[in-house]
Design an enzyme around this catalytic site. Structure first.
Site: not given
Length: 396
Positions: A244, A270, A281
Site C-alpha cells: 500500500e 494570465r 521570477q
C-alpha cells in the site's frame, strides 16, 4: 530500475488516462460535496481491467508487475478528477486483493479474487481501532478459537470502503498477552452474523471514498477463512502495508503532473502589469520547484514499486509514500498560489485536490509515523542498544 517504458506499458497508461478524461468523474464536484461514491465509475474501471492489474490471469487479472501498475495508475490519475475513487480502488487492490493473493490458500483465491478483480465484490482492510492505529500491540479485537471456527469481537474504525464493502480483511488477536505476535488475519463477509457496518463522520477530503465503522459481535468465522496461519497476521499486515505504501500514491503522480501542466497553461495566458505572469521570477521558480518535486516523487515511488519483488521491501515503501504525499501537498499549495483567489474557490479543482492531498499524508500511516518507521529501519531508534552503531545506511 527501469528508465524506459515498453510500448504496452505506455499504451496502458494512455488508455487509462483516456478512461479518466472521457468517462470518469464528470460530476465529481457535486459528489465530493455530498460524499457520494460512484458505483458506475467503479464498474467502468473494473471493465477496463484496473481492479485486476496486479492479479495473475488465472484469477481474472492481467499479471502486471508493481512498476507497470504504478505507471498505469499514473495515467489514470492524470485523467481522473475523482481522487476519492482512486483512493477506494487503492484500498481495494492493495489492502484486500493483495493479501488474499499472497497469503490465501487456493480455495480462498478462487472464491474471492475473480469477484474482486471484476468489481463484483468490494474489499476493505479493517485494522484501526480507537486505541490501535499504527500501534498493533494495542489491538483489542479478539478472535476466540471455538472448535473449527473463531468468534471475533471488536470494533474497527476509519475503514475505507466499509459502507460499500462486501469483504473485509480483519485483524484480531488470539491472545492479547502475545502482543503483535498474537495477531491473526481473517476474511469476514458483510453478510456474516454479528457484523454491522455504519458510516463514519464526514471527512475534509477524499469524500467520494466512503469510510465507516465495522463492529464484530461474537462473529463466527470458520477456520477456512483465516488468512494465513494463526498468529501470522503481523506478517500479513506488514506485507500489505509495504504494497500500500509503495503504490497508493501512484495515481497522485498523474494528479501532480496534470496540475503542473494546468499551471503552465495558466501563467502563459494570465497577464499582470503588462506581461504574462510566468515572466515573474517568483512564479517561474514556484513552477520549477513543483516539477522537481514531481520528478523526485516519481523516482522514489518507482524504486519502492521495484522493491516489492523482494521478500523484504526494505525502507523504500515508507520513503516513497512519505515523500510523494508531502510533495503532493506542496505542489497543490503552490498551484493555489499561482491561481490566487481562483484556486481558493470552493468546489474548484485546486481547492478539492489540496484537501484530498492532505488526506493522503494520513492514509496508510501519518507522515510522522512513516518517519518513525524509517528511523527504526535505519537503526536510529530500535533496537535501543549499542551492539551495532555503524549500519549500512540503506535500511536493509
Amino acid at each position: 530500475m527501469r528508465w524506459e517504458w515498453d510500448g504496452a506499458e505506455d499504451e496502458l497508461s494512455r488508455e487509462l488516462r483516456g478512461l479518466g478524461e472521457e468517462f470518469l468523474s464528470k460530476d465529481v464536484a457535486e459528489r465530493d460535496r455530498d460524499g457520494v461514491f460512484s458505483r458506475g465509475d467503479w464498474t467502468s474501471c473494473a471493465e477496463h481491467g484496473v481492479l485486476g492489474l496486479l492479479l495473475p490471469p488465472e484469477y481474472g487479472g492481467a499479471g502486471r508487475d508493481p512498476v507497470a501498475y504504478a505507471r498505469a495508475m499514473e495515467g489514470l490519475g492524470y485523467g481522473c478528477l475523482d481522487n476519492g475513487l482512486m483512493m477506494a480502488m487503492g484500498a481495494h487492490v492493495l489492502a484486500a486483493e493483495v493479501p488474499v493473493w499472497e497469503f490465501g490458500d487456493e480455495e480462498q483465491r478462487r472464491r474471492y479474487l475473480p469477484g474482486l478483480a471484476a468489481g463484483r465484490l468490494i474489499g476493505a482492510n479493517a485494522m484501526t481501532e480507537r486505541g490501535s492505529g499504527s500501534d498493533a500491540l494495542s489491538l483489542a479485537t479478539v478472535a476466540e478459537p471455538d472448535g473449527d471456527s473463531y468468534r471475533l469481537t471488536g470494533r474497527k474504525l476509519y475503514v475505507t470502503n466499509a459502507p460499500v464493502a462486501d469483504l473485509f480483511v480483519v485483524y484480531a488477536t488470539v491472545d492479547p498477552s502475545l502482543g503483535f505476535t498474537g495477531v491473526t488475519a481473517f476474511l469476514v463477509e458483510r453478510g456474516d452474523a454479528g457484523v454491522s457496518v455504519k458510516e463514519q463522520a464526514e471527512k475534509m477530503g477524499l469524500r467520494t471514498a466512503r469510510w465507516g465503522e465495522v463492529e464484530l459481535d461474537a462473529c463466527r468465522i470458520p477456520a477456512s477463512r483465516r488468512l494465513g496461519a494463526e498468529r501470522q497476521g503481523g506478517a500479513v499486515f506488514a506485507r500489505t502495508m509495504a504494497w500500500e505504501r509503495a503504490l497508493l500514491m501512484a495515481p497522485w503522480l498523474g494528479v501532480m503532473r496534470r496540475e503542473i501542466d494546468e499551471c503552465l497553461r495558466f501563467v502563459r495566458r494570465r497577464r499582470q502589469f503588462g506581461k504574462h505572469i510566468g515572466h515573474f521570477q517568483s512564479v517561474a521558480n514556484r513552477i520549477v520547484d513543483m516539477r522537481i518535486r514531481w520528478e523526485a516523487a516519481r523516482l522514489l515511488l518507482h524504486r519502492a514499486a521495484a522493491e516489492l519483488d523482494r521478500p523484504e521491501a526494505g525502507i523504500f515503501p515508507e520513503i516513497g509514500k512519505l515523500y510523494a504525499s508531502e510533495a503532493a501537498v506542496d505542489v497543490l499549495t503552490s498551484a493555489m498560489q499561482v491561481y490566487g483567489a481562483v484556486g481558493y474557490t470552493t468546489g474548484g479543482r485546486v481547492e478539492r485536490n489540496l484537501r484530498d492531498a492532505l488526506g493522503m499524508t494520513i492514509s496508510s500511516g501519518t507522515s510522522d509515523m512513516q518517519r518513525v518507521i524509517i528511523a527504526g529501519r535505519l537503526g536510529i531508534t530500535w533496537p535501543d542498544t549499542e551492539t551495532n552503531t555503524e549500519g549500512n545506511g540503506d535500511g536493509r
